[in-house]
Write a protein that holds these residues in place. Sequence first.
Motif, PDB file in Angstrom:
ATOM      1  N   HIS A 112       0.840  -1.203   0.000  1.00 37.18           N
ATOM      2  CA  HIS A 112       0.000   0.000   0.000  1.00 37.18           C
ATOM      3  C   HIS A 112       0.874   1.251   0.000  1.00 37.18           C
ATOM      4  CE1 HIS A 112      -3.713   2.290   0.911  1.00 37.18           C
ATOM      5  NE2 HIS A 112      -2.876   3.083   1.550  1.00 37.18           N
ATOM      6  N   TYR A 167      -0.969   1.957   7.815  1.00 37.99           N
ATOM      7  CA  TYR A 167      -1.826   1.556   6.697  1.00 37.99           C
ATOM      8  C   TYR A 167      -2.702   0.338   7.005  1.00 37.99           C
ATOM      9  CZ  TYR A 167       1.590   4.544   4.367  1.00 37.99           C
ATOM     10  OH  TYR A 167       2.420   5.589   4.038  1.00 37.99           O
ATOM     11  N   GLU A 170      -6.342   1.108   6.064  1.00 41.51           N
ATOM     12  CA  GLU A 170      -6.517   1.196   4.610  1.00 41.51           C
ATOM     13  C   GLU A 170      -6.529  -0.190   3.960  1.00 41.51           C
ATOM     14  OE1 GLU A 170      -4.388   5.034   5.858  1.00 41.51           O
ATOM     15  OE2 GLU A 170      -4.485   2.928   6.472  1.00 41.51           O
TER      16      GLU A 170
END
Length: 221
Positions: A112, A167, A170
């Motif tokens: 990511h 992250y 996410e």
Amino acid sequence: MAQATGQTLRIDIVSDVMCPWCFVGYHQLRLAQEQTAIPIEVFWHPFELNPQMAPEGEELREHLMGKYGITVEQSIEARARLEAIGDELNAPIRFTDGKRIYNTFALHRLLHWAAESGQAGALKLALFEAYFTDSKEMNDPQVMADVAAALGLDRARALEILTGDDYAEEVRAKQQFWTSKGISGVPAMVFERQHLVTGAQGVENYASILTQLAAAQAGAA
């Protein structure tokens, strides 16, 4: 080789770094693209084959025997088949005694981050090769940071991500999005945001898919 025509086809690939058929499927797609010369753009998305696996991972053969009920003989046959396919694709797959399988959430977080600089594709392929070709310890942050650094990514930042939880939200959101769409196994490839193809389909089939989509795109222009 066919001449490239039309706009670039978008292909979203949901996969896990530990998935051998994801590695095979991508390289089959790559060869299909080279043969047809139809331009494509690949976007990688996270999937965890073993989200509950402990950090130290499990011995691969024992894991597969327990999860799928296969025998040692079936494991040997499957490994030989995958190695032969990998050699045909010029994408070597090597199984070693004691090879382990790992949870990949940290690697998906690293991917990511790499996507922010347009390096997700390069890192994904490097991680595939690190596992399937080089049998690296995929749960070792130092080793994985070296893989990222070899691509020119910031090693210190990569190490920070691998040992932290950046992250996480996410990546979880991305995983939830794809599972909500019915994705329960990988590789899952979505062509032009609407045509779902699961499993490694072979060079010929991918070439046919690309050709049909490119023709449809040209007809709609």
